[in-house]
Design an enzyme around this catalytic site. Structure first.
Site: not given
Lengths: 188, 146
Positions: B48-50, B55
């Site tokens: 979810g990041h991203y 990252v």
């Protein structure tokens, strides 16, 4: 994008001159910020205060659940402090309100939002632990808007009790053309 | 499991954290500890990041520093610590899957309050030596029976 998000400075105040206040749901947030599950740490926007020039304050909420991934994979029989919500996710959750504020601000100015990078933070106080069952209410205030960077401050509360105070956070913009390739983009 | 024993089990989650925060540890003195964290391709939260562009969130380095300090104080001082203030953090480089970061932590006693400790943290890429972040933290010290 939904109509509620296409705010312009001209309609940013009510007839009485008071700031207009808007709210956003999770489905709208998912379109605004690049974060996704399980790193999308805002459940809803309670209010965005608009002023001439764009949004300058946002209030968001997040419910902390014991079923979140951060509480998984722990050994048995740890003491209760092991179940405190991680400070990293608390800060990230607060900061995601800033990302929404940023996008709203630039759209009010008719500009394309790039990625927002949290570059530095000063004076963050943790007043009490956050635990599963708590509902966080974050407030992010835009202190200064400098074109390619912004200065923010804010707080987080649980049921009216302060859990976090952020004296100053500095975020910078990566231009849209670079926001997926820069070595420093969207890293925080 | 007591926290004193648990903190010796580096490589596992010992409190609620988004990821395993420490892979290796070297306690160098009563006031200095160096830990490393390798960013895996399958870290929780990175999806979810991203999406499509993982990252490592810089804020996770604060968790690593907190755990390093907790380990140092458990091993050398027999005390539990709690984060009070993030004085400052400055991020200078992003971390991606495959990167390993070295986290150097130096603790300094607070001359005005024996129950507080300051931690200066320098994070750098293990392979290139590039600066990744500088962090300053203040902890409250608490009693602890091992």
């Amino acid at each position: 994008m939904t109509g509620v998000l296409t705010t312009h400075a001209a309609d940013a105040t009510t007839a009485s001159g008071a700031p207009a206040v808007r709210a956003l749901g999770l489905h709208e947030l998912r379109e605004l910020v690049p974060h996704a599950h399980p790193m999308l740490l805002v459940d809803r926007v309670v209010a965005i205060d608009d002023a001439v020039g764009g949004a300058n304050r946002i209030v968001t909420e997040k419910a902390v659940s014991g079923s979140e991934p951060c509480f998984g994979g722990l050994p048995a029989h740890l003491d209760p402090t092991a179940m405190h919500y991680p400070t990293s996710l608390l800060m990230e959750s607060w900061g995601q309100g800033a990302a929404v504020l940023w996008v709203e601000r630039l759209r009010a100015l008719g500009e394309d939002p790039g990625a927002l990078i949290l570059a530095a933070v000063h004076g963050v106080r943790f007043h009490r632990p956050v635990v599963p069952g708590d509902v966080l209410r974050h407030e992010v205030r835009l202190e200064r808007f400098l074109g390619t960077s912004i200065v923010l401050s804010g707080t987080s509360h649980v049921g009216g009790e302060s859990v976090l105070t952020v004296e100053q956070a500095i975020a910078v913009m990566v231009p849209p053309a670079d926001d997926r390739t820069s070595s420093t983009e969207q890293s925080r | 499991m007591s926290r004193a024993v648990a903190w010796r089990e580096v490589g596992h989650k010992l409190r609620a954290t988004p990821v395993v925060t420490i892979d290796r540890v070297q306690v160098r003195s009563d006031s200095e500890v160096v830990v490393s964290k390798s960013v895996g391709h399958d870290e929780p939260y990175l999806e979810g990041h991203y999406p499509g562009m993982p990252v490592y969130p810089g804020a996770f380095l604060v968790d690593s520093a907190c755990d390093a300090a907790a380990l140092l104080y458990a091993e050398r001082h027999g005390r539990e610590i709690a984060l009070d203030t993030l004085v400052s953090v400055r991020f200078t480089r992003a971390l991606r899957p495959g990167d390993t970061v070295l986290i150097h932590c130096v603790a300094t006693a607070d001359d005005t309050d024996p129950d507080r400790m300051q931690l200066s943290v320098r994070c750098e890429d293990e392979h290139t030596g590039d600066a990744v972040a500088r962090i300053r933290l203040i902890f409250r010290l608490r009693g602890w029976s091992r």
